[in-house]
Motif scaffolding. Structure first.
Motif, PDB file in Angstrom:
ATOM      1  N   THR A 176     -10.670  -5.359   1.202  1.00  0.00           N
ATOM      2  CA  THR A 176     -10.165  -5.708   2.627  1.00  0.00           C
ATOM      3  C   THR A 176      -8.684  -4.917   2.860  1.00  0.00           C
ATOM      4  O   THR A 176      -8.538  -4.370   4.042  1.00  0.00           O
ATOM      5  N   ILE A 177      -7.931  -4.901   1.908  1.00  0.00           N
ATOM      6  CA  ILE A 177      -6.512  -4.204   2.249  1.00  0.00           C
ATOM      7  C   ILE A 177      -6.430  -2.825   2.568  1.00  0.00           C
ATOM      8  O   ILE A 177      -6.107  -2.270   3.300  1.00  0.00           O
ATOM      9  N   ALA A 178      -7.327  -2.249   1.424  1.00  0.00           N
ATOM     10  CA  ALA A 178      -7.281  -0.873   1.308  1.00  0.00           C
ATOM     11  C   ALA A 178      -8.339  -0.343   2.710  1.00  0.00           C
ATOM     12  O   ALA A 178      -7.846   0.817   3.169  1.00  0.00           O
ATOM     13  N   ASP A 179      -9.107  -0.982   3.102  1.00  0.00           N
ATOM     14  CA  ASP A 179      -9.919  -0.563   4.326  1.00  0.00           C
ATOM     15  C   ASP A 179      -9.133  -0.752   5.485  1.00  0.00           C
ATOM     16  O   ASP A 179      -9.432  -0.038   6.582  1.00  0.00           O
ATOM     17  N   ARG A 180      -8.419  -2.046   5.873  1.00  0.00           N
ATOM     18  CA  ARG A 180      -7.932  -2.273   7.058  1.00  0.00           C
ATOM     19  C   ARG A 180      -6.394  -2.126   7.167  1.00  0.00           C
ATOM     20  O   ARG A 180      -5.930  -2.410   8.296  1.00  0.00           O
ATOM     21  N   PHE A 181      -5.712  -1.746   6.173  1.00  0.00           N
ATOM     22  CA  PHE A 181      -4.138  -1.576   6.390  1.00  0.00           C
ATOM     23  C   PHE A 181      -3.890  -0.118   6.037  1.00  0.00           C
ATOM     24  O   PHE A 181      -4.598   0.761   5.565  1.00  0.00           O
TER      25      PHE A 181
ATOM     26  N   GLY B 200       2.272   1.979   3.448  1.00  0.00           N
ATOM     27  CA  GLY B 200       3.554   1.469   3.898  1.00  0.00           C
ATOM     28  C   GLY B 200       3.445  -0.029   4.368  1.00  0.00           C
ATOM     29  O   GLY B 200       4.580  -0.678   4.254  1.00  0.00           O
ATOM     30  N   ASP B 201       2.325  -0.529   4.535  1.00  0.00           N
ATOM     31  CA  ASP B 201       2.242  -1.882   4.816  1.00  0.00           C
ATOM     32  C   ASP B 201       2.487  -2.780   3.690  1.00  0.00           C
ATOM     33  O   ASP B 201       1.984  -2.318   2.487  1.00  0.00           O
ATOM     34  N   THR B 202       2.855  -3.958   3.501  1.00  0.00           N
ATOM     35  CA  THR B 202       2.941  -5.031   2.557  1.00  0.00           C
ATOM     36  C   THR B 202       2.382  -6.086   3.312  1.00  0.00           C
ATOM     37  O   THR B 202       2.688  -6.652   3.925  1.00  0.00           O
ATOM     38  N   VAL B 203       1.044  -6.375   2.694  1.00  0.00           N
ATOM     39  CA  VAL B 203       0.271  -7.711   2.923  1.00  0.00           C
ATOM     40  C   VAL B 203       0.572  -8.806   2.078  1.00  0.00           C
ATOM     41  O   VAL B 203       0.646  -8.946   1.241  1.00  0.00           O
TER      42      VAL B 203
ATOM     43  N   LEU C 151       0.594  -1.211   0.070  1.00  0.00           N
ATOM     44  CA  LEU C 151      -0.066   0.010  -0.010  1.00  0.00           C
ATOM     45  C   LEU C 151       0.835   1.242   0.038  1.00  0.00           C
ATOM     46  O   LEU C 151       1.812   1.295   0.498  1.00  0.00           O
ATOM     47  N   THR C 152       0.527   2.299  -0.788  1.00  0.00           N
ATOM     48  CA  THR C 152       1.057   3.459  -0.733  1.00  0.00           C
ATOM     49  C   THR C 152       0.034   4.520  -0.378  1.00  0.00           C
ATOM     50  O   THR C 152      -1.244   4.041  -0.461  1.00  0.00           O
ATOM     51  N   GLU C 153       0.432   5.665  -0.290  1.00  0.00           N
ATOM     52  CA  GLU C 153      -0.678   6.730  -0.186  1.00  0.00           C
ATOM     53  C   GLU C 153      -1.889   6.956  -1.440  1.00  0.00           C
ATOM     54  O   GLU C 153      -2.740   7.152  -1.296  1.00  0.00           O
ATOM     55  N   GLU C 154      -1.306   6.430  -2.736  1.00  0.00           N
ATOM     56  CA  GLU C 154      -2.036   6.516  -3.737  1.00  0.00           C
ATOM     57  C   GLU C 154      -2.629   5.392  -4.581  1.00  0.00           C
ATOM     58  O   GLU C 154      -3.651   5.314  -5.262  1.00  0.00           O
ATOM     59  N   GLU C 155      -1.850   4.106  -4.172  1.00  0.00           N
ATOM     60  CA  GLU C 155      -2.315   3.014  -4.853  1.00  0.00           C
ATOM     61  C   GLU C 155      -1.882   1.778  -3.990  1.00  0.00           C
ATOM     62  O   GLU C 155      -1.225   1.910  -3.071  1.00  0.00           O
TER      63      GLU C 155
END
Length: 98
Positions: free
Chosen positions: A57-62, A65-68, A12-16
């Motif tokens: 799920t990733i966009a909502d909960r992480f 800077g995180d890598t899921v 996840l970045t701030e934009e994408e």
């Protein structure tokens, strides 16, 4: 030629959201085009997991800077899926992250 196992995740970045493929250092020489096999890995993952659900799920909960980590897929250089160990992230921050 033999099968190779690739780790996969979403950064996840701030934009994408960026699909990430971890390539083994001893990858089989049958993989001649890095962009092509990374696209094949991504296509394989989204054939096995619901892309919209996972990315939502990733966009909502992480956080940015995180890598899921989603798991691994093992493919032959001809694109044949040998095995996989994939999971939809649970949604707890820093769970299944690197």
């Amino acid at each position: 030629m033999c099968a190779d196992t690739f780790g996969v995740g979403v950064h996840l970045t701030e934009e994408e959201l960026q699909f990430v493929v971890h390539v083994p250092s001893d990858v089989d020489s049958g993989w001649t085009d890095p962009e092509a096999f990374q696209s094949l890995v991504a296509e394989t993952v989204w054939d096995l997991l619901d892309q919209q659900t996972v990315l939502g799920t990733i966009a909502d909960r992480f956080e940015a800077g995180d890598t899921v980590t989603l798991g691994t897929v093992t493919l032959d250089p001809d694109g044949t899926l040998v095995s996989h160990d994939l999971d939809v992230p649970s949604g707890l921050s820093n769970d299944q992250t690197e």
